[in-house]
Scaffold this active site. Structure first.
Site, PDB file in Angstrom:
ATOM      1  N   THR A   1     -27.382 -18.330  38.279  1.00 58.21           N
ATOM      2  CA  THR A   1     -28.369 -17.261  38.174  1.00 58.21           C
ATOM      3  C   THR A   1     -29.138 -17.263  39.483  1.00 58.21           C
ATOM      4  O   THR A   1     -29.384 -18.335  40.058  1.00 58.21           O
ATOM      5  CB  THR A   1     -29.353 -17.468  36.994  1.00 58.21           C
ATOM      6  OG1 THR A   1     -30.088 -18.683  37.209  1.00 58.21           O
ATOM      7  CG2 THR A   1     -28.615 -17.550  35.661  1.00 58.21           C
ATOM      8  N   HIS A   2     -29.472 -16.089  39.967  1.00 57.05           N
ATOM      9  CA  HIS A   2     -30.158 -15.965  41.271  1.00 57.05           C
ATOM     10  C   HIS A   2     -29.344 -16.593  42.407  1.00 57.05           C
ATOM     11  O   HIS A   2     -29.898 -17.011  43.425  1.00 57.05           O
ATOM     12  CB  HIS A   2     -31.551 -16.602  41.221  1.00 57.05           C
ATOM     13  CG  HIS A   2     -32.396 -16.128  40.085  1.00 57.05           C
ATOM     14  ND1 HIS A   2     -33.086 -14.934  40.105  1.00 57.05           N
ATOM     15  CD2 HIS A   2     -32.628 -16.683  38.859  1.00 57.05           C
ATOM     16  CE1 HIS A   2     -33.725 -14.785  38.957  1.00 57.05           C
ATOM     17  NE2 HIS A   2     -33.459 -15.817  38.177  1.00 57.05           N
TER      18      HIS A   2
ATOM     19  N   ASN B   1     -15.294  32.574  35.800  1.00 62.52           N
ATOM     20  CA  ASN B   1     -16.342  31.664  35.331  1.00 62.52           C
ATOM     21  C   ASN B   1     -15.877  30.812  34.156  1.00 62.52           C
ATOM     22  O   ASN B   1     -16.069  29.596  34.143  1.00 62.52           O
ATOM     23  CB  ASN B   1     -17.593  32.459  34.933  1.00 62.52           C
ATOM     24  CG  ASN B   1     -18.222  33.181  36.104  1.00 62.52           C
ATOM     25  OD1 ASN B   1     -17.742  33.098  37.231  1.00 62.52           O
ATOM     26  ND2 ASN B   1     -19.304  33.907  35.834  1.00 62.52           N
TER      27      ASN B   1
ATOM     28  N   SER C   1      -7.532 -10.377  61.864  1.00 56.27           N
ATOM     29  CA  SER C   1      -8.398  -9.850  62.915  1.00 56.27           C
ATOM     30  C   SER C   1      -7.564  -9.514  64.142  1.00 56.27           C
ATOM     31  O   SER C   1      -6.601 -10.211  64.470  1.00 56.27           O
ATOM     32  CB  SER C   1      -9.463 -10.892  63.284  1.00 56.27           C
ATOM     33  OG  SER C   1     -10.105 -10.565  64.497  1.00 56.27           O
TER      34      SER C   1
ATOM     35  N   ASN D   1      -9.139 -12.204  56.198  1.00 60.24           N
ATOM     36  CA  ASN D   1     -10.293 -11.482  55.672  1.00 60.24           C
ATOM     37  C   ASN D   1     -10.040 -10.905  54.277  1.00 60.24           C
ATOM     38  O   ASN D   1      -8.961 -10.367  54.022  1.00 60.24           O
ATOM     39  CB  ASN D   1     -10.680 -10.347  56.616  1.00 60.24           C
ATOM     40  CG  ASN D   1     -11.059 -10.854  57.995  1.00 60.24           C
ATOM     41  OD1 ASN D   1     -11.642 -11.928  58.131  1.00 60.24           O
ATOM     42  ND2 ASN D   1     -10.731 -10.088  59.022  1.00 60.24           N
TER      43      ASN D   1
ATOM     44  N   LYS E   1      -8.340 -15.619  61.599  1.00 60.96           N
ATOM     45  CA  LYS E   1      -9.030 -14.962  60.494  1.00 60.96           C
ATOM     46  C   LYS E   1      -8.087 -14.514  59.378  1.00 60.96           C
ATOM     47  O   LYS E   1      -6.988 -14.035  59.618  1.00 60.96           O
ATOM     48  CB  LYS E   1      -9.803 -13.730  60.999  1.00 60.96           C
ATOM     49  CG  LYS E   1     -10.977 -14.036  61.895  1.00 60.96           C
ATOM     50  CD  LYS E   1     -12.033 -14.874  61.193  1.00 60.96           C
ATOM     51  CE  LYS E   1     -12.692 -14.140  60.051  1.00 60.96           C
ATOM     52  NZ  LYS E   1     -13.466 -12.973  60.479  1.00 60.96           N
TER      53      LYS E   1
ATOM     54  N   GLU F   1     -13.866  -6.333  49.962  1.00 63.16           N
ATOM     55  CA  GLU F   1     -14.924  -5.642  50.698  1.00 63.16           C
ATOM     56  C   GLU F   1     -14.809  -4.129  50.550  1.00 63.16           C
ATOM     57  O   GLU F   1     -15.820  -3.423  50.450  1.00 63.16           O
ATOM     58  CB  GLU F   1     -14.872  -6.044  52.174  1.00 63.16           C
ATOM     59  CG  GLU F   1     -15.239  -7.509  52.405  1.00 63.16           C
ATOM     60  CD  GLU F   1     -14.982  -7.971  53.834  1.00 63.16           C
ATOM     61  OE1 GLU F   1     -15.331  -9.117  54.134  1.00 63.16           O
ATOM     62  OE2 GLU F   1     -14.423  -7.185  54.633  1.00 63.16           O
TER      63      GLU F   1
ATOM     64  N   TYR G   1     -23.731  31.195  35.208  1.00 62.63           N
ATOM     65  CA  TYR G   1     -22.925  30.704  36.332  1.00 62.63           C
ATOM     66  C   TYR G   1     -23.599  31.016  37.664  1.00 62.63           C
ATOM     67  O   TYR G   1     -24.193  32.075  37.860  1.00 62.63           O
ATOM     68  CB  TYR G   1     -21.531  31.340  36.311  1.00 62.63           C
ATOM     69  CG  TYR G   1     -20.641  30.844  37.431  1.00 62.63           C
ATOM     70  CD1 TYR G   1     -19.923  29.664  37.299  1.00 62.63           C
ATOM     71  CD2 TYR G   1     -20.560  31.546  38.637  1.00 62.63           C
ATOM     72  CE1 TYR G   1     -19.136  29.197  38.333  1.00 62.63           C
ATOM     73  CE2 TYR G   1     -19.768  31.082  39.678  1.00 62.63           C
ATOM     74  CZ  TYR G   1     -19.062  29.899  39.522  1.00 62.63           C
ATOM     75  OH  TYR G   1     -18.293  29.426  40.555  1.00 62.63           O
TER      76      TYR G   1
ATOM     77  N   GLN H   1     -19.193  25.739  42.589  1.00 64.74           N
ATOM     78  CA  GLN H   1     -17.966  25.479  43.342  1.00 64.74           C
ATOM     79  C   GLN H   1     -17.963  24.056  43.889  1.00 64.74           C
ATOM     80  O   GLN H   1     -16.904  23.481  44.143  1.00 64.74           O
ATOM     81  CB  GLN H   1     -17.828  26.483  44.489  1.00 64.74           C
ATOM     82  CG  GLN H   1     -16.550  26.325  45.302  1.00 64.74           C
ATOM     83  CD  GLN H   1     -16.339  27.489  46.269  1.00 64.74           C
ATOM     84  OE1 GLN H   1     -16.198  28.625  45.844  1.00 64.74           O
ATOM     85  NE2 GLN H   1     -16.355  27.193  47.552  1.00 64.74           N
TER      86      GLN H   1
ATOM     87  N   SER I   1     -11.949  28.357  48.523  1.00 69.15           N
ATOM     88  CA  SER I   1     -11.885  27.031  47.889  1.00 69.15           C
ATOM     89  C   SER I   1     -10.459  26.572  47.630  1.00 69.15           C
ATOM     90  O   SER I   1     -10.247  25.513  47.037  1.00 69.15           O
ATOM     91  CB  SER I   1     -12.661  27.048  46.563  1.00 69.15           C
ATOM     92  OG  SER I   1     -12.105  28.011  45.673  1.00 69.15           O
TER      93      SER I   1
END
Length: 475
Positions: free
Chosen positions: A154-155, A109, A276, A284, A282, A289, A316, A321, A22
């Site tokens: 709303t909506h 541990n 783009s 963007n 473009k 996003e 444990y 891990q 690890s």
């Protein structure tokens, strides 16, 4: 350097070592592991399990190793299994067999969860500080548009006119709750696990309470089995980061929509837009996003840890891990996203004229008719019905509410007198909503002022805690 092996007749198979290793990700815990080792050394010395002379040598070596880790002079090698074995290798290279003395009375541990708690506290404090900066950016932008009208939704349908500053400021309140959650999390997380050993504590004369105080924790563990198996603080941190992501994603969604050709309300600065590779025209909203998209991985990290934890028995298990990479990734992701979103918000300009012209469309002033009738003691159910009839007539005649004649209003309800026109204005509708928390500019200014004061208080408290943590780490 292996921390075990005496009862084994051979080394682990290559595949086993590769799966177990690890160090590639838990090396980030090195500064915290070294600091917790200093605290553990102190209790071993106080209990005379290590002589004062040897303790002084180990303390000197630990400080040297701290500097070498910080400078990059000391690094893991391919044979290191994890951060703990790597750092013990560093100590034994300096001290010989004396370098292994710190293993007395502790296990990986209790060691790893102590390290991870320290890491988490450190980085959640940094996140909280960044959040207060984002909140301030949002509130400053909101203050620019307090007196500018826009349709409220709303909506995703026109609902009622609002102050656009009110619309922007709503995001600050969501993030302020996130900062409050971090502060609540800090209290629950401030529990030292060191001294719990593998699961049952230690027969050596250790002092977990002293260690907790030495490491700046509020308290020590109450149950040694729980101490080594608890990862609630990881799951809760990931919930907080996920919710921050959701709040960022809402901004991303709104900025993407408001900057579209169909809305054309928002002009996102070139510095926070992209182009783009094939379409030259473009521009963007990629930052918006990406904020929306990266929320998926934040939620996924939370789900990963919850799924990992759900069936773990007893104390444990090596499954734990898998707690670190999701946490590291979520914190790293927000470290990237928040500054970009802060910059995007700070540099966005909104079309005041276009927003105001859109505010009354979609019959958004219909509620004003109902409220007008209520003030004339007409029951709201009847007032609502009459306002709806006004809308139906406008749809039939292809006109707006204010374009109905006095006679047409009166035919729908006798109490709809010519004075109804006084409330059928965007500015009047917005200004009338003076209830606490409402959209009247007078109220929005108070809300922004109060939110800025709260943010300043939060920032001071975070700075105090960060200073205390830094001093603890440098002790």
């Amino acid at each position: 350097m292996a921390l075990w092996g005496g009862r084994f007749s051979g080394k682990p198979a290559d595949a086993v070592f590769a799966l177990s290793q690890s160090i590639a990700f838990d090396w980030r815990l090195a500064p915290y592991d070294l600091r917790s080792s200093m605290a553990h050394l102190a209790v071993l010395e106080n209990a005379s399990h290590i002589s004062k002379d040897d303790a002084q040598k180990i303390r000197k070596a630990l400080k040297e190793l701290m500097n070498e880790v910080a400078s990059g002079k000391f690094l893991p090698i391919s044979e290191d299994e994890d951060v703990h074995s790597c750092l013990e290798r560093g100590l034994t290279e300096k001290l010989g067999t004396l370098g292994g003395s710190l293993r007395a009375g502790r296990s990986r541990n209790d060691q790893v969860t102590t390290d991870l708690r320290l890491f988490s506290i450190d980085h959640m404090l940094i996140l909280a500080q960044t959040m207060t900066e984002l909140i301030e950016v949002i509130l400053n932008k909101a203050s620019e548009y307090v007196n500018d009208a826009a349709p409220g939704f709303t909506h995703i349908q026109h609902a009622q006119p609002v102050s656009f500053g009110h619309e922007i400021a709503k995001h600050a309140h969501a993030f302020a709750r996130d900062v409050d959650r971090i502060n609540d999390w800090l209290y629950r997380t401030s529990v030292s696990s060191l001294g719990a050993g593998a699961l049952s504590g230690s027969s050596l004369k250790l002092d977990p309470v002293y260690i907790a105080k030495n490491l700046g924790f509020e308290r020590s563990f109450e149950n040694s089995i729980d101490a080594v198996s608890d990862r609630d603080y990881v799951a809760e941190a990931l919930f907080i980061t996920s919710l921050i992501g959701v709040h960022l994603s809402r901004i991303g969604e709104e900025w993407t929509l408001l900057g579209s050709t169909e809305f054309s309300w928002a002009k996102i600065a070139d510095e926070y837009s992209t182009g783009s590779s094939i379409m030259p025209q473009k521009k963007n909203p990629d930052m918006a996003e990406l904020a929306r998209g990266k929320t998926g991985r934040l939620i996924g990290n939370l789900m990963s840890v919850l799924a990992m934890l759900k069936g773990l028995p007893f104390a444990y298990n090596r499954d734990l891990q898998e707690d670190k990479e999701p946490l590291f990734d979520s914190l790293d992701t927000l470290t990237l996203v928040i500054p970009a979103i802060s910059g995007m918000i700070a540099t966005t300009d909104f079309d005041r004229v276009k927003m105001k012209s859109s505010a009354p469309t979609g019959f958004s002033l219909a509620t004003e008719i109902a409220d007008y009738l209520v003030r004339k003691n007409v029951p709201f159910a009847q007032a609502h019905e009459s306002a709806g009839a006004c809308v139906a007539l406008c749809e039939k005649l292809s006109c707006e509410l204010h374009e109905l004649t006095d006679e047409q209003f009166a035919e729908i309800h006798a109490s709809l007198e010519p004075s109804i026109r006084e409330v059928l204005t965007v500015d009047g509708a917005i200004a009338s909503r003076t209830t606490a928390g409402g959209t009247a500019p007078s109220q929005v200014l108070v809300q922004i002022s109060d939110a800025l004061k709260k943010t300043l208080d939060q920032r001071k408290e975070i700075a105090r805690k960060s200073k205390a943590f830094s001093e603890m780490m440098g002790a």
